[in-house]
Structure formats: C-alpha cells, structure tokens
Design a protein around this motif. Structure first.
Motif, PDB file in Angstrom:
ATOM      1  N   MET A 111      -3.176 -10.693   2.703  1.00 26.70           N
ATOM      2  CA  MET A 111      -1.750 -10.410   2.612  1.00 26.70           C
ATOM      3  C   MET A 111      -1.356 -10.517   1.147  1.00 26.70           C
ATOM      4  N   CYS A 112      -0.147 -10.042   0.851  1.00 22.10           N
ATOM      5  CA  CYS A 112       0.297 -10.154  -0.540  1.00 22.10           C
ATOM      6  C   CYS A 112       1.052 -11.461  -0.782  1.00 22.10           C
ATOM      7  N   CYS A 113       1.648 -12.004   0.285  1.00 25.86           N
ATOM      8  CA  CYS A 113       2.335 -13.289   0.175  1.00 25.86           C
ATOM      9  C   CYS A 113       2.624 -13.800   1.573  1.00 25.86           C
ATOM     10  N   SER A 171       5.367 -14.577   3.088  1.00 28.39           N
ATOM     11  CA  SER A 171       6.567 -14.068   3.755  1.00 28.39           C
ATOM     12  C   SER A 171       6.454 -12.593   4.120  1.00 28.39           C
ATOM     13  N   CYS A 172       5.325 -11.966   3.777  1.00 26.26           N
ATOM     14  CA  CYS A 172       5.132 -10.539   4.054  1.00 26.26           C
ATOM     15  C   CYS A 172       4.641 -10.347   5.486  1.00 26.26           C
ATOM     16  N   ASN A 173       5.020  -9.228   6.117  1.00 26.80           N
ATOM     17  CA  ASN A 173       4.609  -8.948   7.486  1.00 26.80           C
ATOM     18  C   ASN A 173       3.545  -7.855   7.551  1.00 26.80           C
ATOM     19  N   CYS A 198       0.240  -3.357  -1.224  1.00 30.54           N
ATOM     20  CA  CYS A 198       1.021  -3.630  -0.012  1.00 30.54           C
ATOM     21  C   CYS A 198       2.233  -2.686   0.038  1.00 30.54           C
ATOM     22  N   CYS A 226       5.028  -3.227   1.345  1.00 30.71           N
ATOM     23  CA  CYS A 226       6.305  -3.934   1.432  1.00 30.71           C
ATOM     24  C   CYS A 226       7.142  -3.681   0.167  1.00 30.71           C
ATOM     25  N   THR A 227       8.334  -4.182   0.138  1.00 27.87           N
ATOM     26  CA  THR A 227       9.258  -3.917  -0.978  1.00 27.87           C
ATOM     27  C   THR A 227       8.737  -4.461  -2.304  1.00 27.87           C
ATOM     28  N   ARG A 228       7.872  -5.484  -2.240  1.00 30.27           N
ATOM     29  CA  ARG A 228       7.352  -6.067  -3.486  1.00 30.27           C
ATOM     30  C   ARG A 228       6.228  -5.218  -4.094  1.00 30.27           C
ATOM     31  N   ASN A 265       3.134  -5.623  -4.001  1.00 26.74           N
ATOM     32  CA  ASN A 265       2.112  -6.454  -4.632  1.00 26.74           C
ATOM     33  C   ASN A 265       0.722  -6.096  -4.109  1.00 26.74           C
ATOM     34  N   MET A 287      -2.626  -6.957  -2.223  1.00 23.39           N
ATOM     35  CA  MET A 287      -2.934  -7.843  -1.090  1.00 23.39           C
ATOM     36  C   MET A 287      -4.236  -8.582  -1.399  1.00 23.39           C
TER      37      MET A 287
END
Length: 473
Positions: free
Chosen positions: A114-116, A118-120, A130, A132-134, A136, A138
C-alpha cells in the motif's frame, strides 16, 4: 498446539490382510485439515502439481488448457502478469493452507503493498503508482492477518477423532461404532491388522491425484505406493450432469452471451474446432483459476471415476460443531477466487473474496475475515502492476482470434493449423460445415464440467445428440 514444523503425519490404519486394502484410518485433525483443503486448490495448481507425479494424471482437457497458456507468447496477454496468474493461480484460502502441517502448493507467499495506512488501495506488486489522490508509490508492505485456532487447527476443531474410509468419507465420532462397522463390512477381526504409517507431501499429492480417478485412494496411496496407478487419459465415467447453483441462469439473456463459430464434421457429428474471439478464450483460461471445490459443487454423484465428490459431501453433511466456524465450512463448500482473478464478463458466477483493513491507534489489521473487526472495516480495492483493473479486461489483448480444438488446445488463428486439425481427425474439407452457437451461463458451466471430465469438451457441450460421450476403454 500441534508441531507444524514437522514434514510428516502419522496415521493409524486398519487394513484387511487378505485383500491388502485399507478399511479405514483414524487420523488426527492435521490430516483431516489437509484433506479438506483439497477443495480450495485452483485447477492450475493441481495441473502443475500433477506434472510432478511419477505417472501424471490427464484431467479431461485441463492439461491442454494449461499447456496452451504455457505455449502462448507473452505478447498475447494484455498485462505481463496474466500468464503467471494462470500458470500459478493463487488460492483464496492460502493463509489457512499455509498453516497446514503438510502443504501441497510450493508457490511463494503473496506479498501486499500500500502507499500508506489510510489508503484503500492494495497491490501485489511493489513500487507502482497508487491511483489514490496522493499518487504515492505503493512500497509499504502489509502482513495478512490470519486468526489461527488456539490448538493449531485450520478447518476442523482440535482433538476430534474422525474415521476416514478408503473412499474418503469422513465419519465424525458421534456415529455409533456398530453403524460404522456395519457400513464398512467389518466382520472378521482376525483378518484385520493395525498399521502405523507416516506420510509426507509426496503421499498427499498422490492421494489428491487418486481421489480424482480411484474409489480406493487410501489403499492406492498407503498400501500400494510401489504400484503406479494406471491413470486413464480421462477421468470421465458417466454422462455429465449439470447441477446449476447459479442465479440468472436464463437461456433468453442474449446480452451476456459469447458468439462462437464451430466447424463441425457432418458425418462424424463432432466439433473439429472452433474459431473464437478473446472473450471465449478468456472463459476457457479462467478455468485454471477455479478452485476444485467450485467444480465438484456443480457435479452430481456418479460423474467421476474417483471419489472426490464423497469428500465434498462429507464436508456438506458434517455438523457445524466440528468446524472452527461456519465461515471455514463455507470456504470449503463455496470457495471463492483471489481478488483480481475474476473478470466482469465471466459467465460462471463465481465470486471473488474481499480484502478488508481496519486501523486503530494501536494496530493495523488486513484480512478477508470480517468477523475479526470490532466495527465495519474498509474494503480494499486491488490495483494491478499496470494500475489497471483486471476485472474489466480478462487475460488476453483484444481484439484477437483463436483456433480451439475439441480437446481445448488453444492457438492463434491459422488456416494451415485448421487444415492440420482436419487432417489429424481424418475429416475431409467437403465434410465440414459452420455452426454458430452462443455461450451463456448454462453452456459455460457445461463446458467447465466437460473440460474436467472428458477429452471432447466442445462436442459434449454443443452437439446435442452427443451429450452422453462414450466412456474411454
């Protein structure tokens, strides 16, 4: 807790001295757990393991499908990992199977990134971007949470002394001794002998293979290991019976059907080959990702030479008090796919399991078991190595055309190849005709069972007057 570090299991065996056959065994839970785990193993893994056997088993057309994937050029697949997904399919219950005392599958454990916290989004591949909005990379590896029982059991509760018959019927201790002895025709005690036999992964693999082709797999595995079983080129025994448990099995729903052009011999009434698009071949190749339990679930008794159906029926009939939980029983009777191994156009109705995560101030939990969470967990979305959703794609690039033979050898389309198939079948060009058929849910399930049971899957599925193929001599 049982010592999971050892590489053998001790079995108490009651045998008939005269016939040299197993009457029954009294194993510990570690053996019953391994036996039950057969239902979770994907077909591609079974084919790969079968090749290691001294006398490899031909499982219908499945071996041809596996070899076809092997022989495909990597460029035929839309994602470079698709080929490996089919040749080394993952077990949705691999966390449980990794806790078994004897493990059949030697594949490396999956890794998760995962990238963090809090990521789904979740990936099997490190260092991809990733979505997601960040945005980042993974690169944070996550450990899968597996809640083992206190006594080390995996599927059945510990300290339960089962009786297992030669044809893999697992009898709980609640059954009376008299009924067990009567059922197994135990009459002359002096003709019996008690043996203690240690088995390892070689014997477990042999037992799995024997369960597909023999009514006496314990005898074949434990008492006659030096006699290589004479495997048939097919495990088909009787006509294929479809027992559909799928919803939406309507024959009138044209929207989800796949169009297929069959080239049929008019005189022999057989399908010589099919000209198919990538959607049909995606369906065929997906058979390798399916767990054995899903296939057995859709068969009726009498469809197999072996007794794997007895094992499935045993699990189905077993009282819940002997299982760790209802969820564990469901994992065996209704096994699912690993996330990312199903695609939206699949007609078979099998579901993927889901990954969930829960983060608190003191811990992070990542698992498929929702019951481990104190409140509603977050459902994770899988991301492929190319940051594309596999469920929307299938395995192959599109558009593409293929030749599929009756025994499910799949190759890129070629007129020279088509002529060679006709030559091999001794079918003249003047004897063939085209037939257009549509593959819906019912046909897809029939094709799956035919590919598992016989070596003429297309003919058995699509030529109505040949729906009861002849047993191979």
């Amino acid at each position: 807790m049982a010592d999971k570090s050892t590489n053998s299991i001790e079995l108490k065996v009651l045998a008939d001295k005269g016939s040299n056959k197993v009457i029954f065994i009294e194993p510990g839970n570690d053996f019953v757990d391994v036996l039950f785990s057969f239902m979770t193993i994907p077909m591609g893994t079974i084919i790969r393991l079968a090749r290691k056997h001294s006398d490899p088993v031909a499982i219908g057309c499945m071996n041809n499908l596996y070899a076809s994937v092997e022989n495909f050029d990597d460029q035929e697949f839309w994602m470079h990992t698709c080929k490996d997904m089919l040749l080394h399919p993952r077990n949705a219950a691999d966390s449980q199977c990794n806790a078994l005392k004897l493990k059949l599958d030697d594949a490396k454990p999956r890794r998760y990134f995962m990238c963090c916290r809090s990521c789904n989004f979740l990936s099997y591949y490190k260092n991809i971007r990733c979505p997601c909005t960040r945005q980042n990379v993974m690169d944070e590896e996550r450990s899968f949470s597996f809640c083992a029982s206190q006594d080390g059991s995996v599927f059945v509760k510990g300290q339960t002394r089962f009786t297992v018959t030669d044809d893999l019927q697992v009898i709980p201790p609640s059954s009376s001794a008299n009924s067990v002895f009567t059922k197994l025709h135990v009459m002359d005690v002096d003709a019996m002998e008690e043996l203690t036999i240690n088995i390892g992964t070689v014997e477990i693999l042999n037992l799995l293979m024997c369960s597909l082709v023999s009514k006496t797999p314990l005898t074949e595995t434990l008492l006659k290991p030096k006699q290589d079983p004479k495997w048939s080129s097919t495990i088909f025994d009787q006509a294929i019976h479809i027992e559909s448990h799928m919803s939406g099995d309507s024959m009138n729903d044209e929207e989800d059907k796949i169009c297929l052009n069959l080239v049929v011999s008019k005189s022999k009434k057989i399908v010589c080959y099919a000209e198919a698009g990538e959607d049909f071949v995606n369906l065929l190749f997906s058979f390798l990702t399916l767990p054995l339990g899903f296939i057995v679930k859709n068969m009726k008794n009498g469809s197999l030479k072996g007794c794997i159906r007895h094992l499935y029926q045993t699990i189905q009939d077993l009282d819940g008090e002997y299982m760790i939980s209802d969820r564990h029983k469901e994992m065996l009777l209704d096994p699912k796919l690993v996330p990312g191994f199903c695609y939206k156009n699949s007609l078979l109705g099998i579901e993927e399991t889901s990954y969930y995560s829960y983060y608190s101030l003191f811990s992070y939990t990542f698992t498929t078991d929702r019951s481990l969470f104190p409140s509603e967990p977050d459902k994770l979305k899988l991301v492929s190595s190319d940051s594309v959703d596999l469920s929307a794609q299938g395995f192959l690039k599109r558009p593409a055309k293929f030749v599929v033979t009756d025994n499910l050898v799949v190759r890129p389309i070629s007129r020279i190849l088509e002529l060679q198939v006709l030559k091999d079948l001794n079918v003249p060009v003047t004897d063939i005709e085209d037939q257009i058929v549509h593959v819906g849910k019912k046909e897809a399930l029939h094709l799956l069972l035919a590919s598992f049971l016989c070596d003429s899957a297309l003919t058995n599925t699509f030529i109505a007057d040949l729906r009861e193929p002849k047993q191979e001599q």
